[in-house]
Design an enzyme around this catalytic site. Structure first.
Site, PDB file in Angstrom:
ATOM      1  N   HIS A   1     -17.345  -6.982  -1.602  1.00 55.79           N
ATOM      2  CA  HIS A   1     -17.699  -7.064  -3.000  1.00 55.79           C
ATOM      3  C   HIS A   1     -17.242  -7.996  -3.672  1.00 55.79           C
ATOM      4  O   HIS A   1     -16.146  -8.459  -3.671  1.00 55.79           O
ATOM      5  CB  HIS A   1     -17.644  -5.860  -3.707  1.00 55.79           C
ATOM      6  CG  HIS A   1     -18.119  -4.393  -2.935  1.00 55.79           C
ATOM      7  ND1 HIS A   1     -19.224  -4.172  -3.117  1.00 55.79           N
ATOM      8  CD2 HIS A   1     -17.594  -3.494  -2.269  1.00 55.79           C
ATOM      9  CE1 HIS A   1     -19.857  -3.154  -2.398  1.00 55.79           C
ATOM     10  NE2 HIS A   1     -18.581  -2.541  -1.995  1.00 55.79           N
TER      11      HIS A   1
ATOM     12  N   CYS B   1     -21.759  -4.065   2.134  1.00 54.02           N
ATOM     13  CA  CYS B   1     -21.246  -2.940   2.299  1.00 54.02           C
ATOM     14  C   CYS B   1     -22.012  -1.829   2.939  1.00 54.02           C
ATOM     15  O   CYS B   1     -22.184  -2.218   4.049  1.00 54.02           O
ATOM     16  CB  CYS B   1     -20.705  -2.506   0.886  1.00 54.02           C
ATOM     17  SG  CYS B   1     -19.630  -1.038   0.923  1.00 54.02           S
TER      18      CYS B   1
END
Length: 497
Positions: free
Chosen positions: A432, A332
């Site tokens: 994620h 991320c």
């Protein structure tokens, strides 16, 4: 009509999350339809529901403990700190703005309470029991008028309430008595039991203190929970400082950079669960040392944390580590940091408008006002082609890959989810939950083990969801052994007039 059980604590880190989670599992095992609830959470660990709503990761874990799917209504307010006394406000699963702590009450209190009450009403239509968790202490007298999480929720629901105290910190009896003294009489009347948490030593030595406490307060001590080393998912970054590091000679050492605004570090719980892996959270002032891999995690303030990497010298150390053939990866915000530059022309994160990246991947990221929150399925090209993995995205950056640069390849069939170099020593992803997939995780760990000349691990392994189930059962067994559950069950079995 559904009933409510509330768990509040005398302090932060008293054990509210653990007790709430264990109660969710125990009551679900009793056959109740259970939902967790936390009116307002301040955390940088987040989860995205199937409906695309952002919520605290701790409440998602509690939903799994209750054997139900996470819903945005279980955490209607999520505050994500991003420095300079400001937080991003997630209301009903959607990012609605950024506020300073001093302005939050005026801007969001009424909207927040409406979101809380409407979310509770929604949950009450489906679930028989709502297990609510407070935040911090319910007796912060300077904050009670604006407290949306503790006794305001308990009073609204007329919830059967437990007070949890951490005895390992010392002063437990004073914490309990002081907390009760600062509650309003009608709030204090809701406290039906006390739980003493993190007790070390001989249990009989506590008996006289418990007798005094019960006599003085008129409230029974329903349990004394021992200090436990169960690998329960942490809720905030303070817990990272308490994680021990004891690598064995055949263990992989994986360093995770502890960014100032580290986010979603629960991504790495599956790595911590591996018996042949030692994960270390490394501060910016520390040296990398002899690591098998370095991870740049997510961040709530990518530009500020990237600037901190440069100012501390950690950026240069990571670049040198990569130049020597070390494995570097980013998730991320960490993925964005591995690129050429991260820009923020509209000031989404603050005053910084552009910060140079580590230049390890050929990509450029621009932050935008719209946050992407969605679950994803992806077919992996790396480290072994063919694994189908699931996860979720939470980011405000639009990343463009320079396809003219040779020797870099998409990590997945969906090219927007990540990139890897030809040597497979540097990669990044927006996904994620990637390490939750057991075979994929093992394939990547085996790549590291092969470079060390270590034996390979079998790829036939449970996903982390199955491992997490075992952890949740352990937490429930701990509570069942040391907590008198009968008063709670009696309350739930009593019909509401």
């Amino acid at each position: 009509m559904s009933k409510a059980v509330m768990v509040v604590g005398t302090t932060s880190h008293a054990g509210k999350s653990l007790v709430t989670t264990a109660l969710c599992r125990l009551l679900a095992q009793q056959g109740y339809r259970v939902a967790p609830f936390k009116g307002q959470n301040m955390a940088l660990n987040a989860y995205v529901t199937a409906e695309g709503k952002e919520m605290g990761h701790a409440q998602a874990v509690q939903a799994w403990a209750a054997k139900t799917e996470p819903l945005g209504a279980m955490n209607p307010i999520l505050l994500k700190p991003q420095g300079d006394m400001t937080s991003q406000v997630i209301l009903r699963g959607e990012a609605v703005g950024v506020t300073r702590a001093s302005d939050y009450y005026q801007q969001y209190f009424q909207r927040g309470w409406q979101a809380i009450t409407e979310s509770l009403a929604l949950l009450q239509k489906t679930f028989e029991v709502i297990v609510c968790e407070g935040a911090g202490s319910p007796a912060e007298i300077n904050l009670k008028h604006r407290d949306l999480t503790n006794m305001r929720v308990a009073s609204h629901l007329q919830a059967w309430t437990l007070l949890v105290v951490d005895i390992d910190r010392g002063g437990a009896f004073a914490h309990v008595v002081g907390t009760l003294a600062l509650l309003e009489p009608e709030e204090r009347a809701l406290i039906k039991g006390i739980v003493i948490n993190k007790f070390r030593g001989q249990r009989s030595l506590l008996d006289s203190g418990i007798e005094w406490l019960e006599s003085y307060t008129g409230i029974p001590v329903l349990g004394v929970l021992p200090y436990s080393d169960i690998a329960f998912p942490a809720e905030d970054s303070l817990s990272l400082l308490e994680r021990p590091s004891r690598p064995g000679p055949d263990d992989l050492r994986i360093g995770i950079i502890r960014l100032p605004r580290i986010a979603n570090f629960t991504d790495f719980d599956p790595l911590t669960s591996e018996i042949n892996v030692c994960t270390e959270f490394i501060g910016l002032e520390q040296s990398l040392g002899n690591l098998d891999a370095v991870i740049l995690p997510g961040s709530k303030t990518t530009l500020a944390d990237l600037q901190a990497l440069h100012h501390s010298g950690m950026a240069q150390e990571i670049q040198a580590y990569a130049a020597q053939g070390g494995t570097v990866l980013g998730l991320c915000g960490g993925y964005q940091m591995l690129g050429e530059v991260v820009t923020d022309p509209s000031g989404q994160e603050g005053e910084l408008r552009a910060v140079a990246g580590l230049k390890l991947l050929p990509l450029r990221t621009q932050l935008q006002g719209t946050k992407l929150t969605q679950q994803r399925q992806a077919l992996a090209h790396y480290p072994v082609p063919g694994f189908r993995v699931t996860g979720y995205e939470i980011h405000q950056g639009l990343t463009e890959v320079d396809s003219s640069v040779p020797d870099f390849f998409p990590l997945f069939q969906d090219q927007d989810l990540g990139l890897v170099n030809a040597e497979q020593t540097c990669w990044g992803s927006y996904l994620h939950g990637l390490f939750d997939h057991g075979p994929w995780r093992r394939a990547w760990l085996n790549q590291l083990r092969q470079r060390r000349g270590l034996g390979l691990l079998p790829l036939v392994v449970d996903n982390y969801a199955q491992q997490r189930e075992k952890i949740l059962d352990q937490v429930a067994e701990l509570l069942a052994q040391y907590l008198n559950l009968d008063p709670i069950l009696s309350y739930l079995e009593t019909k509401t007039p």
